[in-house]
Design an enzyme around this catalytic site. Sequence first.
Site, mmCIF file in Angstrom:
data_model
loop_
_atom_site.group_PDB
_atom_site.id
_atom_site.type_symbol
_atom_site.label_atom_id
_atom_site.label_comp_id
_atom_site.label_asym_id
_atom_site.label_seq_id
_atom_site.Cartn_x
_atom_site.Cartn_y
_atom_site.Cartn_z
ATOM 1 C CE LYS A 96 12.686 -3.581 -8.413
ATOM 2 N NZ LYS A 96 11.234 -3.650 -8.490
ATOM 3 N N GLY A 185 5.795 -5.546 -1.605
ATOM 4 C CA GLY A 185 4.987 -6.024 -0.479
ATOM 5 C C GLY A 185 4.127 -4.986 0.199
#
Lengths: 257, 66
Positions: A96, A185
């Site tokens: 990632k 988020g």
Amino acid sequence: MRRFYGVELSSRLMVGTARFPSPAILSQAVRVSGAEVATVSLRRESGADRAGQAFWSIIRELGVRVLPNTAGCRSVKEAVTTAHMARDVFGTKWLKLEVIGEDDTLQPDVFGLVEAARILIAEGFEVFPYTTEDLVVAGKLMDAGCQVLMPWGSPIGSGRGLHNLFGLKALRAHFPGIPLVIDAGIGVPSHAAQAMELGFDAVLINTAIARARDPVGMAEAFSAAVEAGMLAYNAGPMETREMAAPSTPVIGKAFLT
Amino acid sequence: MKIIVNGDVHDVPAAASLAGALEQLGLGGAVVATALNGEFVASAARGKVTLSEGDRIEVLAPMQGG
């Protein structure tokens, strides 16, 4: 079935492993979530406490596929070197990739991101880039060889959900063939369900589970939400309208006035 | 000689190898990744890397991440 660099995942929930109240709660939450992918990181190790060794045994016991991150890296060189170190420790090509460009929002530096992705993919990494919903950047990441994209929903750890619905829908519509994972988020399970209803392929959740009053219960809730959202997307949601449309048939209604 | 490991000064024998320094630090056999003066050193290469006075070493291990 979507494949993530050739890997089929039965769960579309990926989980982060940070900020949990205890290692035991982390383990339990990951198990309950059904996630098959968990993100991990690298930090300085001390011979005195060997904290990283203990953490690594917990993750290995869970039997999940690890997705190492380059969290906190602010330059291409830092991210590339961290990636090399992660591959050495974790023994996976998955990465990632984060190149952070702004401290208040932890917004990715998309220029550095594309450059680092190009370098790492040439070296055999399978890169999951943490990016924005920008279409041009997405195209350049794919040109660099990325076969999965991880657009943010809103700033990391903010719990604000999907900020730019228009942009995320456009991203999905423009690139129907590439797996898209909403990363960052998401605050509550309805945000995750919404992402799946829009046709995203997976969500990566960390803080929303780890900082819940009951992380294990929240992991279960996210698991159900992701499943519900995926089923809804496959079932084809109805079109929205500006005006009301009676659901009960009007024809045959009695005249009672 | 003095080297800097994860920001702290440590004493190791002159011409110690990176693998030897890790052993002395209690990290022999640990699952860690290393960098010397900002450059990655693969685990397999640590025995062949000789340290010099003032070298900066980063020793990283698996840690929680999002």
